[in-house]
Structure formats: structure tokens, C-alpha cells
Design a protein around this motif. Structure first.
Motif, PDB file in Angstrom:
ATOM      1  N   GLY A 106      30.651 -33.207  -7.927  1.00 29.21           N
ATOM      2  CA  GLY A 106      30.279 -33.034  -9.331  1.00 29.21           C
ATOM      3  C   GLY A 106      29.373 -31.830  -9.527  1.00 29.21           C
ATOM      4  O   GLY A 106      29.602 -31.003 -10.412  1.00 29.21           O
ATOM      5  N   VAL A 107      28.349 -31.710  -8.666  1.00 28.59           N
ATOM      6  CA  VAL A 107      27.428 -30.578  -8.774  1.00 28.59           C
ATOM      7  C   VAL A 107      28.190 -29.277  -8.610  1.00 28.59           C
ATOM      8  O   VAL A 107      27.989 -28.304  -9.351  1.00 28.59           O
ATOM      9  CB  VAL A 107      26.323 -30.680  -7.698  1.00 28.59           C
ATOM     10  CG1 VAL A 107      25.544 -29.388  -7.620  1.00 28.59           C
ATOM     11  CG2 VAL A 107      25.411 -31.832  -7.994  1.00 28.59           C
ATOM     12  N   SER A 108      29.095 -29.278  -7.644  1.00 28.62           N
ATOM     13  CA  SER A 108      29.866 -28.068  -7.379  1.00 28.62           C
ATOM     14  C   SER A 108      30.676 -27.659  -8.611  1.00 28.62           C
ATOM     15  O   SER A 108      30.697 -26.482  -8.994  1.00 28.62           O
ATOM     16  CB  SER A 108      30.751 -28.351  -6.172  1.00 28.62           C
ATOM     17  OG  SER A 108      31.650 -27.353  -5.973  1.00 28.62           O
ATOM     18  N   ILE A 109      31.317 -28.637  -9.257  1.00 30.90           N
ATOM     19  CA  ILE A 109      32.095 -28.330 -10.464  1.00 30.90           C
ATOM     20  C   ILE A 109      31.186 -27.798 -11.556  1.00 30.90           C
ATOM     21  O   ILE A 109      31.488 -26.799 -12.214  1.00 30.90           O
ATOM     22  CB  ILE A 109      32.817 -29.590 -10.975  1.00 30.90           C
ATOM     23  CG1 ILE A 109      33.835 -30.057  -9.953  1.00 30.90           C
ATOM     24  CG2 ILE A 109      33.510 -29.320 -12.301  1.00 30.90           C
ATOM     25  CD1 ILE A 109      34.492 -31.351 -10.336  1.00 30.90           C
ATOM     26  N   VAL A 110      30.045 -28.471 -11.746  1.00 33.65           N
ATOM     27  CA  VAL A 110      29.137 -28.056 -12.824  1.00 33.65           C
ATOM     28  C   VAL A 110      28.687 -26.618 -12.610  1.00 33.65           C
ATOM     29  O   VAL A 110      28.723 -25.796 -13.535  1.00 33.65           O
ATOM     30  CB  VAL A 110      27.923 -29.009 -12.896  1.00 33.65           C
ATOM     31  CG1 VAL A 110      26.853 -28.437 -13.798  1.00 33.65           C
ATOM     32  CG2 VAL A 110      28.363 -30.368 -13.395  1.00 33.65           C
ATOM     33  N   LEU A 111      28.297 -26.291 -11.366  1.00 33.59           N
ATOM     34  CA  LEU A 111      27.828 -24.927 -11.100  1.00 33.59           C
ATOM     35  C   LEU A 111      28.940 -23.911 -11.337  1.00 33.59           C
ATOM     36  O   LEU A 111      28.733 -22.860 -11.938  1.00 33.59           O
ATOM     37  CB  LEU A 111      27.315 -24.810  -9.663  1.00 33.59           C
ATOM     38  CG  LEU A 111      26.003 -25.518  -9.370  1.00 33.59           C
ATOM     39  CD1 LEU A 111      25.628 -25.317  -7.920  1.00 33.59           C
ATOM     40  CD2 LEU A 111      24.900 -24.981 -10.267  1.00 33.59           C
TER      41      LEU A 111
END
Lengths: 310, 370
Positions: A111-116
Motif C-alpha cells: 500500500g505504501v509503495s502504491i501511495v508513494l
């Protein structure tokens, strides 16, 4: 014939030393938390993007500085940004889940990776960003192979940073605390190590290395884009697994080895398969190496840990 | 709301009847109720395809607990198998009896092919668990995509990045699903016809997963998820059960992919990127891993949101800023990324989990309170 071989080897070494820097970030986090920090590739990307933006802003403002100094100014901006990002990610997405089932932090990591990635696309757009041509492009001859000043600088800087990291881990108080935490966080905590600080510092240091590596990638390929983090992160992760995840030397050796495998493989694949598979399959090598390592030697070349736990 | 009445026999029958009527009328309500109703029916068709995908992935991730990040590869395999056998692309090379076979045969072929790829992925990763498995499956998905992208030379099999065009629509029971049809005074367009076709398969797959859930195999999967060593000690053949999970999940993906190819009329590697795998995973996680109604809910939310966003965000942006500032596609991924983080932090069992799963996730809370 021979000079092509040396050229491929040299290219492999350059890319490999960048992989190694990023792989160190993965392996440090894995060593301490047994977590794959999926967002690490995105930190690399953001490091590259911030540097490019910063250099462009300085150029637009009419600042007259030699190229390398401009680059340093960009890095001086990108490294703190990446460090802060690494710190925040750990704090927000991983720390609350430290005792949760293994699947949970993995999913937040994705999720963090997608958001970034998406945030980067909102800020910098979907297109490739060219790296400003501020660096000298002089080509040197090295046993018949070509190498630029930039590439020499990349190799030297990568090894200096790795040396610094090893010094930090082996010789300083913080390094000792990190090693203790990776062996057994609970006991380290009882011995007076502040685990939370150590883990935060691990993310911060790894992110700083990642930012530098991101700039190296952007400068070496003359471009950066919002999607670059995924592939480079995956390759660096492969490098970490190849060397034995959790092992710092392993990350360095795995990174350089993967760089060379990829470079030689892409160079000779066409000849080997009689033109059936060409250099456009270059990106497959990392995956093939990864799968092969995990099947035949899951602990990696230098690893101690076996990957069989859930 | 009180759901208790649904548990009684009559209640159940009534609920199912109401549901059936709603599902049967849904495309007509959409075309009647909205100006651009057809595009909404299309969105619902895609949502149904995603439900199948999510249910397939649910077997692997939810039941067997094997995190698969390359699931879209099986969708791709199904789609390409269908595309190759139902388009003029390979007609000159393949024997004539292979081109455009019976629809049901075709779907079985797609499912079997995808299932074989599932076993192909499953065999080398039998010993891996957790994050390692995730990375390897991710790599597998990317390898499949890279091959689809590059297998246009030296022999042109997949037609590279352009993909395969002119895929035949489904012909089944004398119905040509590509043409509008008059029946009972209603005009069934392609989107309507496909709605009923995909719905039928969707219901079939829901039925299969429901029956699997408490079967011997289903229980073996759950045991595997909870503790591999203990499951092995109980006499479960870990290897076979794992491979079966991969193959089963993959074949659902293959069926869905074949339907997708015929519905869309063309396939290209761009439809099968990593983000799609993550979207499907997001559906399973958001809804509630291992719980079929939850997974269906997750699939509907995740696949319909972008349509709503497109209809709401674009006019809103143009109203406020006078131009389009944020790409809705971008915004959608941003929202899903955030949703994945927030769900994992606040409600790791998903929006609509099974009771058992919810309790598992909160047993520590109770311990902490006690």
C-alpha cells in the motif's frame, strides 16, 4: 571481442554497485525486522526525482556552479527528504503491525509503495524526466572499454558509502545496537537498547543510501520516472536474496554479481540462443536468478537464515 | 438492521428470490435509469469478471494463505489462449479445426491451460512462504508479461505490444453475443448479453467456491494456512494440496480471462500489469480474506469505484479549478493504496470478514484487556 567483454563487465560493475547500495537498505531492514520493505524502491525513485527537480530549480534561478556542486546541492535536498520518508513510513505503516500476522505488514508495505508511486505521478507527471546535462561527458579508455567520469564517481562513491556503513555497523554504539536487535529484539531491549530508535535509524540510514543510489541510477541512464522504483527495487531485492538476506556483505556481493550477470546475460543472450531471445529480455534475468536462488539455495550465497518460516 | 430472519428457511428463500430478481433486472435498471446506462452495464460486466478473479485469488490467498502477487498472469493466459484460438491472428498457421471451437470447450481449454501455469508456478515455490513467495509470484507475473510483450519475434505468437485484435464474440446456443438481439420486446445489446453470460459463470464459480469451502480440500487449505507442519502431521499431503490451490485459483483466473478476451474483442500485455494483480489482491484484502461474501463485496467496491470517481471527480474538478487537475486513474490508485494501509492498521480482517477470522484477529485485544 575481448573489449566488448570488458565493457559488459564494467557496465555490470557500475549497475551492480548501485544495486548493492539499494540492496543494503533491504537487507538491513530484513535483518532487523524480517520484513521486506516494498516501499524501498519508491524511496530510491523519490530521491532521484527530488534531486532532478532541485537541480532544475537552481539552473532556472541562474545559479552558476560547476556540475558536480549542483549535483551535491540536489543530493543535499534529496537525502533528508528520503530519510524523513523512510522514518515516517516505518512509524505509520510498520510499527503498529510489529506483532501482527506476517501478511499484514506486507500488505501495508505494498500500500505504501502504491501511495508513494501515485503521489510521485501527481507531483512529477507520468513522463520521463531527463537528468540535466550538467556533468562532464568525457570518456576514458579502460583496457579497451569506455568509462565516463560519472561512472568512475559512481563506483567510488558506492564503495565509500558501503565502507562507511560497515564502519557504522561494526564499530559504533548504534551499530552494536543494530546488530543486537537483529539477533534478538526482546533481549536487546532488556539490555537497554532502545529498539524503536534502532529500527527508525535503520530505515533512515537505508533510505539515505537509497536516495544516493536513486540519483546514481538517474545520472547513469540520464532519466528518471515515477515507475522506476518498482523494477530497481525488485532487482536490488533479488541482489539481497542472492547474497543472503540479512547479511550486509551478502548484499554487496549479490548486488555486484547480479549487475554482472544481467549485463553479460543481456549482451550474450542473443548469440547463445541463436537470436531467439534477445537483449529485450534483460529484465527477466533478475527474476530467473531470484527464483533459482530461492529454489536451490534459499539462504543465499552468504546467508545464515533459511527462508522457510512464515 | 436485523439479519436474523434471513437465517430461517423462508427468509433464505425470499432473500435469494429478491437477489435473483435484482440481478436479472439490473442491466435494465441501469440502462433505463441513467443516460449513459450502457457504460454502466459495461462497468458491471467488468465487476463480475473481477469477482471471479477475486474468488480465484481468494482460494490461494484467503484459504491456503499463500500470498500471490502475480495472479493476473493466469488471467492473461486465459485471455491469450482464447484470443489465439478465436481470432484471425494464427488462423493461417493452426489447423482449421483448432480455430473457433465450441465455446464451452474453449473455456475448458483456457481453464486447463491457466491451471497448468498455476502448477508451473506452484512447483518451484512449494517450500516458500510469506514474503518470499510474494516476491517470486510477482516475478512470475512479470515474466509472463515480458514474454507476451516480446513473443512477436522471431515467430509472431502474441503480436507483441500491439496485442491481438478481432477476437470473435461468443457464439453459443445459436446466440451471437456480438449482435443486438430482440426478445420479449426488449433489445439485448452486447453488454446485456454478456452481462447474463458472465453472471452465469460468476454464479457457477461462487457455487464452486462455496462448496469447496467446507469440503475436505477446503479444510485442508485452512489447516495449511494456519500451520503447515501441524497440517502435515495430520496426514495432509502438503504438496498436492498447495498445488491444487494454485491450479484451482489459476483456472478461475483463466475462465475469467477468456471471457474478458471475448468481451473486450482485443487483448494486449498492457491489461496484465502488476497493478492489476495488486488490485485483485486489494479486493480480497479489503473485503475479508477467505470470506466469500466479503470478497465479492471487495471486488464490487474496488471495480466500481473508478467509474464513480470518473463521473464525480471530473465534473467536480472542472467546476472548482476549471480544468482537470488530478487524473482519476491516479486518484483511484492513491485511494486504494491508502485503503490497504488503513484497513491493515485498523481492521486487518477486512470489511466483511467471516466470524472466525474476525475473532482470530482480535484474540490479542481481548487478552490485552483481560
Amino acid at each position: 571481442m575481448v573489449d566488448i567483454f570488458i565493457q559488459q563487465l564494467l557496465n555490470g560493475l557500475i549497475v551492480g554497485s548501485i544495486y548493492a547500495l539499494i540492496a543494503l537498505g533491504y537487507t538491513m531492514v530484513y535483518g532487523i525486522m524480517q520484513l521486506i520493505n516494498f516501499a524501498h524502491g519508491e524511496i530510491v525513485m523519490i530521491g532521484a526525482m527530488v534531486t532532478i527537480t532541485c537541480i532544475n530549480v537552481l539552473l532556472d534561478a541562474g545559479v552558476q556552479l560547476p556540475g558536480p556542486l549542483l549535483l551535491l546541492a540536489g543530493l543535499a535536498m534529496a537525502i533528508p527528504v528520503s530519510m524523513l520518508l523512510g522514518f515516517t513510513i516505518e512509524r505509520v505503516a510498520y510499527r503498529p503491525l510489529r506483532r501482527a500476522p506476517r501478511l499484514a505488514p506486507l500488505i501495508t508495505a505494498i500500500g505504501v509503495s502504491i501511495v508513494l508511486q501515485q503521489a510521485a505521478m501527481l507531483i512529477w507527471g507520468r513522463n520521463y524526466r531527463p537528468f540535466p546535462s550538467i556533468l562532464p561527458t568525457e570518456v576514458h579508455d579502460f583496457f579497451g572499454a569506455a568509462i565516463t567520469d560519472l561512472q568512475i564517481a559512481i563506483i567510488i562513491l558506492a564503495f565509500v558509502l558501503m565502507g562507511g556503513l560497515f564502519f557504522l555497523i561494526e564499530k559504533t554504539r548504534l551499530g552494536r545496537a543494530m546488530r543486537a536487535t537483529s539477533q534478538n529484539p526482546d533481549v536487546a531491549g532488556l539490555m537497554g537498547v532502545n529498539i524503536n530508535t534502532v529500527i527508525s535509524m535503520t530505515f533512515v540510514i537505508g533510505s539515505a543510501l537509497g536516495a544516493v543510489a536513486g540519483v546514481m541510477v538517474a545520472a547513469n541512464y540520464d532519466q528518471a520516472h515515477a515507475y522506476m522504483g518498482f523494477m530497481i527495487g525488485l532487482k536490488a531485492f533479488t541482489a539481497a536474496v542472492l547474497g543472503g538476506i540479512g547479511n550486509l556483505w551478502g548484499a554487496v556481493i549479490g548486488g555486484i554479481l547480479l549487475g554482472i550477470i544481467e549485463s553479460l546475460g543481456a549482451g550474450y543472450l542473443g548469440d547463445l540462443t541463436g537470436g531467439f531471445l534477445g537483449s529485450h529480455y534483460k529484465d527477466i534475468f533478475a527474476f530467473v536468478v531470484l527464483i533459482a536462488v530461492l529454489i536451490f539455495r534459499p539462504s543465499g550465497l552468504m546467508g545464515e537464515r533459511v527462508a522457510e518460516r512464515a | 438492521m436485523n439479519f436474523a430472519f434471513m437465517k430461517t428457511r423462508h427468509g433464505k428463500a425470499i432473500t435469494y428470490a429478491v437477489l435473483a430478481v435484482i440481478l436479472a433486472l439490473l442491466p435494465w435498471m441501469l440502462t433505463g435509469g441513467f443516460e449513459n446506462g450502457k457504460s454502466w452495464v459495461r462497468a458491471v460486466d467488468f465487476a463480475l469478471l473481477y469477482i471471479m478473479l477475486a474468488l480465484g485469488l481468494n482460494i490461494v490467498v484467503g484459504y491456503a494463505g499463500l500470498l500471490d502477487l502475480g495472479y493476473i498472469a493466469f488471467y492473461a493466459v486465459g485471455a491469450y489462449v482464447y484470443a489465439l484460438l478465436n481470432s484471425p491472428h494464427l488462423a493461417a498457421i493452426l489447423p482449421a479445426w483448432l480455430i473457433g471451437p465450441n465455446f464451452i470447450v474453449m473455456l475448458v481449454v483456457a481453464a486447463v491451460f491457466a491451471g497448468m501455469f498455476g502448477v508451473m508456478l506452484g512447483t518451484p515455490v512449494l517450500k516458500l512462504r510469506g514474503d518470499y513467495l510474494a516476491i517470486v509470484t510477482l516475478g512470475f507475473g512479470e515474466i509472463i508479461r515480458i514474454f507476451l510483450n516480446n513473443l512477436d519475434r522471431p515467430v509472431n505468437i502474441t503480436n507483441g505490444p500491439q496485442g491481438i485484435n478481432n477476437i470473435d464474440k461468443v457464439h453459443f446456443l445459436d446466440i451471437d453475443f456480438g449482435r443486438p438481439m430482440e426478445w420479449l420486446g426488449l433489445t439485448f445489446d452486447m453488454v446485456h448479453l454478456y452481462y447474463y453470460l458472465i453472471l452465469a459463470f460468476c454464479i457457477f464459480i461462487i457455487f464452486v467456491t462455496l462448496r469447496l469451502q467446507h469440503s475436505r480440500i477446503g479444510r485442508a487449505w485452512v489447516a495449511l494456512r494456519e500451520d503447515e507442519i501441524a497440517a502435515n502431521a495430520m496426514g495432509i499431503n502438503i504438496r498436492n494440496v498447495k498445488l491444487l490451490a494454485f491450479a484451482m485459483g489459476a483456472s478461475f483466473g483463466g475462465v475469467s480471462g477468456a471471457l474478458f478476451a471475448s468481451f473486450q474483442g482485443f487483448v494486449s500485455p498492457e491489461s496484465f500489469v502488476l497493478m492489476e494483480s495488486i488490485m485483485v489482491l486489494c479486493m480480497v484484502v479489503l473485503g475479508g480474506m477467505g470470506h466469500i461474501p466479503g470478497v465479492i463485496l471487495g471486488a464490487i467496491i474496488v471495480s466500481i469505484t473508478p467509474e464513480i470517481l470518473r463521473d464525480v471527480i471530473n465534473p467536480l474538478q472542472e467546476g472548482i479549478f476549471g480544468r482537470r487537475v488530478v487524473d482519476p486513474e491516479n486518484l483511484r490508485m492513491l485511494i486504494f493504496g491508502l485503503a490497504m494501509i488503513i484497513i491493515m492498521l485498523l481492521r486487518p480482517e477486512g470489511l466483511w470478514p467471516s466470524k472466525r477470522r474476525a475473532r482470530e484477529f482480535h484474540e490479542h485485544d481481548e487478552e490485552a484487556q483481560a
